[in-house]
Design an enzyme around this catalytic site. Structure first.
Site, mmCIF file in Angstrom:
data_model
loop_
_atom_site.group_PDB
_atom_site.id
_atom_site.type_symbol
_atom_site.label_atom_id
_atom_site.label_comp_id
_atom_site.label_asym_id
_atom_site.label_seq_id
_atom_site.Cartn_x
_atom_site.Cartn_y
_atom_site.Cartn_z
ATOM 1 N N GLY A 16 -34.239 -16.500 -9.832
ATOM 2 C CA GLY A 16 -35.270 -16.763 -8.823
ATOM 3 C C GLY A 16 -34.770 -17.730 -7.760
ATOM 4 N N TYR A 67 -53.309 -16.196 -11.028
ATOM 5 C CA TYR A 67 -52.024 -16.913 -10.986
ATOM 6 C C TYR A 67 -52.252 -18.397 -11.294
ATOM 7 C CZ TYR A 67 -47.939 -19.233 -8.913
ATOM 8 O OH TYR A 67 -46.839 -20.048 -8.693
ATOM 9 N N THR A 113 -44.698 -14.833 -10.187
ATOM 10 C CA THR A 113 -45.097 -15.564 -8.980
ATOM 11 C C THR A 113 -45.840 -14.720 -7.929
ATOM 12 O OG1 THR A 113 -42.915 -15.162 -8.029
ATOM 13 C CG2 THR A 113 -43.232 -17.266 -9.150
ATOM 14 N N LEU A 123 -35.797 -20.821 -6.796
ATOM 15 C CA LEU A 123 -35.576 -22.199 -7.245
ATOM 16 C C LEU A 123 -34.472 -22.252 -8.302
ATOM 17 C CD1 LEU A 123 -36.236 -25.213 -7.384
ATOM 18 C CD2 LEU A 123 -38.019 -24.671 -9.068
ATOM 19 N N LYS A 141 -51.067 -20.415 -14.648
ATOM 20 C CA LYS A 141 -50.116 -21.539 -14.524
ATOM 21 C C LYS A 141 -50.726 -22.811 -15.134
ATOM 22 C CE LYS A 141 -46.618 -21.799 -12.518
ATOM 23 N NZ LYS A 141 -45.209 -21.638 -12.989
ATOM 24 N N ASP A 191 -35.624 -13.387 -21.750
ATOM 25 C CA ASP A 191 -37.038 -13.192 -21.420
ATOM 26 C C ASP A 191 -37.799 -14.333 -22.097
ATOM 27 O OD1 ASP A 191 -39.712 -12.444 -21.371
ATOM 28 O OD2 ASP A 191 -39.252 -10.306 -21.586
ATOM 29 N N ALA A 237 -41.265 -17.568 -13.776
ATOM 30 C CA ALA A 237 -42.716 -17.387 -13.678
ATOM 31 C C ALA A 237 -43.008 -16.020 -13.082
ATOM 32 C CB ALA A 237 -43.326 -18.472 -12.783
HETATM 33 N N1 LIG Z 1 -42.822 -19.546 -4.519
HETATM 34 C C1 LIG Z 1 -43.731 -20.462 -4.252
HETATM 35 O O1 LIG Z 1 -44.224 -20.568 -3.111
HETATM 36 C C2 LIG Z 1 -44.181 -21.420 -5.319
HETATM 37 C C3 LIG Z 1 -45.172 -22.346 -4.993
HETATM 38 C C4 LIG Z 1 -45.585 -23.255 -5.985
HETATM 39 C C5 LIG Z 1 -45.010 -23.216 -7.236
HETATM 40 N N2 LIG Z 1 -44.059 -22.288 -7.518
HETATM 41 C C6 LIG Z 1 -43.495 -22.290 -8.864
HETATM 42 O O2 LIG Z 1 -42.128 -22.618 -8.740
HETATM 43 C C7 LIG Z 1 -41.358 -21.961 -9.756
HETATM 44 C C8 LIG Z 1 -40.202 -21.214 -9.127
HETATM 45 O O3 LIG Z 1 -40.722 -20.273 -8.201
HETATM 46 P P1 LIG Z 1 -39.776 -19.314 -7.354
HETATM 47 O O4 LIG Z 1 -40.374 -19.233 -6.007
HETATM 48 O O5 LIG Z 1 -38.345 -19.688 -7.542
HETATM 49 O O6 LIG Z 1 -40.070 -17.929 -8.088
HETATM 50 P P2 LIG Z 1 -39.214 -16.582 -8.090
HETATM 51 O O7 LIG Z 1 -38.237 -16.570 -6.984
HETATM 52 O O8 LIG Z 1 -40.218 -15.473 -8.210
HETATM 53 O O9 LIG Z 1 -38.406 -16.725 -9.445
HETATM 54 C C9 LIG Z 1 -39.001 -16.596 -10.697
HETATM 55 C C10 LIG Z 1 -37.999 -15.927 -11.584
HETATM 56 O O10 LIG Z 1 -38.570 -15.796 -12.895
HETATM 57 C C11 LIG Z 1 -38.186 -14.530 -13.374
HETATM 58 N N3 LIG Z 1 -39.060 -14.089 -14.469
HETATM 59 C C12 LIG Z 1 -40.243 -13.438 -14.394
HETATM 60 N N4 LIG Z 1 -40.685 -13.161 -15.635
HETATM 61 C C13 LIG Z 1 -39.773 -13.646 -16.501
HETATM 62 C C14 LIG Z 1 -39.661 -13.652 -17.909
HETATM 63 N N5 LIG Z 1 -40.593 -13.091 -18.686
HETATM 64 N N6 LIG Z 1 -38.575 -14.232 -18.476
HETATM 65 C C15 LIG Z 1 -37.619 -14.804 -17.699
HETATM 66 N N7 LIG Z 1 -37.662 -14.813 -16.369
HETATM 67 C C16 LIG Z 1 -38.733 -14.242 -15.771
HETATM 68 C C17 LIG Z 1 -38.270 -13.622 -12.169
HETATM 69 O O11 LIG Z 1 -37.566 -12.428 -12.393
HETATM 70 P P3 LIG Z 1 -38.070 -11.065 -11.654
HETATM 71 O O12 LIG Z 1 -38.160 -11.401 -10.194
HETATM 72 O O13 LIG Z 1 -37.004 -10.090 -12.012
HETATM 73 O O14 LIG Z 1 -39.422 -10.759 -12.247
HETATM 74 C C18 LIG Z 1 -37.626 -14.509 -11.116
HETATM 75 O O15 LIG Z 1 -36.229 -14.362 -11.119
HETATM 76 C C19 LIG Z 1 -42.367 -21.093 -10.517
HETATM 77 O O16 LIG Z 1 -42.814 -21.798 -11.647
HETATM 78 C C20 LIG Z 1 -43.522 -20.935 -9.554
HETATM 79 O O17 LIG Z 1 -44.736 -20.712 -10.243
HETATM 80 C C21 LIG Z 1 -43.624 -21.400 -6.583
#
Ligand SMILES: NC(=O)c1ccc[n+]([C@@H]2O[C@H](COP(=O)([O-])OP(=O)(O)OC[C@H]3O[C@@H](n4cnc5c(N)ncnc54)[C@H](OP(=O)(O)O)[C@@H]3O)[C@@H](O)[C@H]2O)c1
Length: 284
Positions: A11, A126, A63, A13, A130, A37, A61
């Site tokens: 992902g 969501y 997301t 982050l 969370k 997973d 997550a």
């Molecule tokens: N993006 C935002 O604006 C935002 C805002 C506030 C908080 N956050 C939090 O910040 C954190 C990082 O977010 P991000 O933007 O980096 O998210 P992201 O780019 O969507 O990365 C999340 C990663 O988790 C993977 N994933 C999903 N299901 C999984 C599972 N069962 N086992 C292992 N990996 C799994 C996804 O894989 P796939 O893509 O292949 O499913 C993806 O690679 C998360 O906790 C999110 O809730 C994000």
């Protein structure tokens, strides 16, 4: 030198954090979804037994806010139950656990920054899933650190900055909501703060870039930094017609972060560095 496991390493982050930890010469074990997973408790146990890390950082997550509304079982499984598995196994193996959460745990009705102990009241699946993850992890393991962040963007990620960058290349008007406020956050700045939080007491921390804006102001700043001629127009949430509600105001207070000696640069500075790096990487 510390041994750190990062889940969700594919992902936006996760990728950034792995690189930042490597830059500091920590031994990093990144796990993408394909490699681990987080809903598979046995695999988590096996991985921690083999690696014996000092820290386990979960950035994985579900997301996609809109998809969570219809894929409810997976939202609760990945965002709610999996953090419980990770926390339980981290406790059993005496590994410090850091879990990333979101501004969506709040209802968005405040008009001044949210503190860590303000009442939560998520309005979306969501946000609810969370919040469940936060609560489960803390109940399972008192040594858990929860990091709430917002409006995240990172290289190669599917995010607002990259969307506006693409739209800025076409002559079409870009319509963006101007009545939702938050703090855009560069994954690099969040990652640097997470590294510092490894040595702070467990608990909930709010970590975003400093300052705040509306999505319209954010888009306007991106277009300005790109020296694009694109026209950005403000629209209300109602006019825009989003399927899933978003918090009207989700600025997170840095009071606790600052009292722990950690300071964040403002969102405009983070954005400038992000765009300059993107430009370098594209060879422009
Ligand atoms: N993006 C935002 O604006 C935002 C805002 C506030 C908080 N956050 C939090 O910040 C954190 C990082 O977010 P991000 O933007 O980096 O998210 P992201 O780019 O969507 O990365 C999340 C990663 O988790 C993977 N994933 C999903 N299901 C999984 C599972 N069962 N086992 C292992 N990996 C799994 C996804 O894989 P796939 O893509 O292949 O499913 C993806 O690679 C998360 O906790 C999110 O809730 C994000």
């Amino acid at each position: 030198m510390m041994k750190v496991v990062v889940t969700g390493a594919g992902g936006q982050l996760g990728k950034e954090l792995v690189q930042l930890l490597k830059d500091d010469y920590h031994t990093v074990h990144p796990f993408t979804k394909q490699q681990l997973d987080i809903t598979d408790r046995n695999k988590i146990e096996e991985m921690l037994r083999k690696i014996k890390p000092d820290f386990l950082i979960n950035t994985a997550a579900f997301t996609q806010v809109d998809t969570c509304e219809t894929d409810i079982d997976n939202a609760y499984l990945i965002n709610g139950i999996a953090p419980y598995y990770l926390a339980c196994e981290a406790k059993l193996k005496k590994v410090k656990f850091i879990h990333v959460s979101t501004d969506y745990v709040f209802d968005g009705n405040k008009t001044v920054p949210y503190l860590e102990d303000d009442d939560t009241d998520p309005k979306t699946i969501y946000g609810k899933s969370k919040l469940l993850g936060e609560e489960f992890a803390q109940v399972a393991y008192e040594e858990t650190t929860i990091i709430r962040t917002s409006w995240l963007y990172g290289h190669e990620g599917k995010n607002f900055v990259n969307t506006i960058k693409k739209l800025a290349g076409s002559p079409k008007e870009i319509r963006v909501v101007d009545d939702q406020f938050g703090s855009p956050t560069y994954t690099k700045d969040l990652g640097m703060a997470i590294k510092q939080l490894l040595t702070r007491p467990p608990g909930i921390y709010h970590v975003t870039n400093s300052g705040s804006c509306s999505w319209f102001e954010f888009a306007s700043e991106i277009v300005k930094c790109l020296h694009s001629e694109a026209i950005v127009s403000p629209v209300s949430t109602e006019e825009y017609g989003l399927a899933t509600p978003r918090p009207k105001y989700s600025v997170l207070s840095h009071k606790k972060l600052n009292s722990n000696g950690i300071y964040m640069r403002n969102w405009q500075q983070g954005l400038q560095e992000y765009l300059a790096k993107e430009d370098d990487e594209s060879g422009n």
